[in-house]
Scaffold this active site. Structure first.
Site, PDB file in Angstrom:
ATOM      1  N   SER A  51       0.791  -1.256  -0.155  1.00  0.00           N
ATOM      2  CA  SER A  51       0.081  -0.058   0.032  1.00  0.00           C
ATOM      3  C   SER A  51       0.930   1.303  -0.059  1.00  0.00           C
ATOM      4  O   SER A  51       1.924   1.312  -0.524  1.00  0.00           O
ATOM      5  CB  SER A  51      -0.985   0.164   1.269  1.00  0.00           C
ATOM      6  OG  SER A  51      -2.131   0.866   1.024  1.00  0.00           O
ATOM      7  N   ASP A 174      -5.194  -3.527  -2.982  1.00  0.00           N
ATOM      8  CA  ASP A 174      -4.238  -3.244  -1.783  1.00  0.00           C
ATOM      9  C   ASP A 174      -3.473  -4.495  -1.445  1.00  0.00           C
ATOM     10  O   ASP A 174      -4.110  -5.391  -0.919  1.00  0.00           O
ATOM     11  CB  ASP A 174      -5.096  -2.658  -0.926  1.00  0.00           C
ATOM     12  CG  ASP A 174      -4.425  -1.954   0.302  1.00  0.00           C
ATOM     13  OD1 ASP A 174      -3.175  -2.333   0.597  1.00  0.00           O
ATOM     14  OD2 ASP A 174      -4.874  -1.145   1.053  1.00  0.00           O
TER      15      ASP A 174
END
Length: 297
Positions: A51, A174
Site C-alpha cells: 500500500s 491493496d
C-alpha cells in the site's frame, strides 16, 4: 564504524530488512524516517512495503529524500490528486491515473538511482479475482521498469476508494489485504533476514478488529468475492504479523517505530495537517534515532 575525514559515513545495515507499513496519508508520519535513512546513508539490504508503504519502499530504494517527503505532503494539494468529487466521477478518492501516471513529470521516480542502489525491493498486491498474493522483487523491476510503477499502484489500490488496477489484464487491489496483513515480516524472513527495522503507522496498542457486518461486506463486494474473503480474515492476518514484529522486538531482533503522536488519518489532504504530522514524526525519529543506530551497528 568511524567516519573518515572528508568521506561521508555509511551505515552498513545490509544484514537488516526495512519493513514499511501502509496507511495512506498517515505515512506522512513515517516519511521523516525514510528521509533520515537516505540522508544518513543507512544501507539496508532489503526493503519491503505494501500500500502506501510500497511508495516509501521505492523512494528509499532510489535514495530520493525529496520525493519521500513530497509525496505525503505537498503533492496531496494538487487539484488532480483526488477528493470526494474525483471519487464520484469514478477516478477514486485517490486518483490513481494521476498519482501513478500523469504526475510523473512533477515527481519523477529516479529509476537509474534504483538500479545503482543494489537494494532488494519487495512489493505485494492481491489479485481481486482469486485472492492470491502476488509478489514482485528487484529482478522483476529491473526487467521491466514500468512494472515498478504499476506494482506500486496495484499495492496501493484501496477497494472501492480507488479503481481496480490492471496489470496484463489481471485485477489487483491493496497489498495489505494479502497474506502479510500489511506487515511484511514473513516475506523478509523468507528472504533470509532475521533483523528488522519496522516503520508502523498504528500505535503500539493497536490491534485490528474483525469485521462484524460480514453479509453487508459481501453484498458490497459481490462482483469480487475474493476481496470480501480477504476482508473477513484481514484482522487475523494483521494481528498475527504484528505479534511476530513484537516478538522480534522482544527478542532484540527488531526496532519498531510505533507512532506516539499521529495527527493525520489515511484520507487527509490538508497540507497544514500533513506538515504537522510530518514534523511530529520527525520529532519521534529524532528521539529514537540513537537507539536505532545502536541496533544497526
Amino acid at each position: 564504524m568511524a567516519a573518515v575525514e572528508g568521506i561521508p559515513r555509511v551505515i552498513d545495515a545490509r544484514d537488516t530488512a526495512l519493513i514499511v507499513e501502509g496507511g495512506g496519508m498517515r505515512n506522512s508520519y513515517t516519511a521523516p524516517a525514510i528521509v533520515r535513512f537516505i540522508e544518513e546513508d543507512v544501507r539496508f539490504g532489503w526493503v519491503g512495503g505494501v500500500s502506501a508503504g510500497a511508495v516509501h519502499a521505492g523512494n528509499y530504494a532510489s535514495s530520493d529524500a525529496e520525493r519521500a517527503k513530497a509525496v505525503f505532503t505537498d503533492f496531496a494539494t494538487h487539484p488532480k490528486f483526488g477528493g470526494w468529487l474525483k471519487l464520484v466521477r469514478g477516478q477514486g478518492y485517490f486518483n490513481s491515473d494521476f498519482i501513478y501516471g500523469d504526475s510523473h513529470g512533477l515527481l519523477p521516480f529516479d529509476f537509474p538511482a534504483f538500479e545503482a542502489s543494489g537494494v532488494e525491493l519487495h512489493i505485494e498486491a492481491m489479485r481481486a479475482d482469486t485472492g492470491q498474493t502476488v509478489r514482485w522483487t528487484r529482478g522483476d523491476f529491473l526487467a521491466d521498469a514500468d512494472l515498478l510503477r504499476l506494482a506500486t499502484r496495484a499495492s496501493s489500490t484501496v477497494p472501492k476508494a480507488m479503481p481496480i488496477t490492471l496489470i496484463d489484464d489481471i485485477p489487483y487491489v491493496d497489498g495489505a489485504l494479502g497474506e502479510s496483513g500489511g506487515l511484511l515480516i514473513a516475506a523478509a524472513r523468507r528472504a533470509g533476514y532475521e533483523k528488522f527495522v519496522v516503520l508502523g503507522t498504528r500505535p503500539r496498542d493497536y490491534w485490528k478488529k474483525p469485521i462484524t457486518q460480514v453479509s453487508a461486506v459481501r453484498r458490497f463486494f459481490r462482483k469480487h468475492p475474493a476481496i470480501a474473503d480477504a476482508l473477513e480474515v484481514r484482522s487475523r492476518r494483521y494481528n498475527s504479523a504484528k505479534q511476530a514484529v513484537l516478538d522480534a522486538e522482544e527478542a532484540g531482533n527488531a526496532v519498531v517505530l510505533f507512532p506516539d503522536d499521529m495527527r493525520a488519518e489515511s484520507t487527509e489532504r490538508r497540507l497544514e495537517r500533513l506538515n504537522a504530522n510530518y514534523l511530529a514524526g520527525a520529532k519521534q525519529v529524532e528521539r529514537e534515532w540513537g537507539a536505532w543506530i545502536d541496533f544497526l551497528t
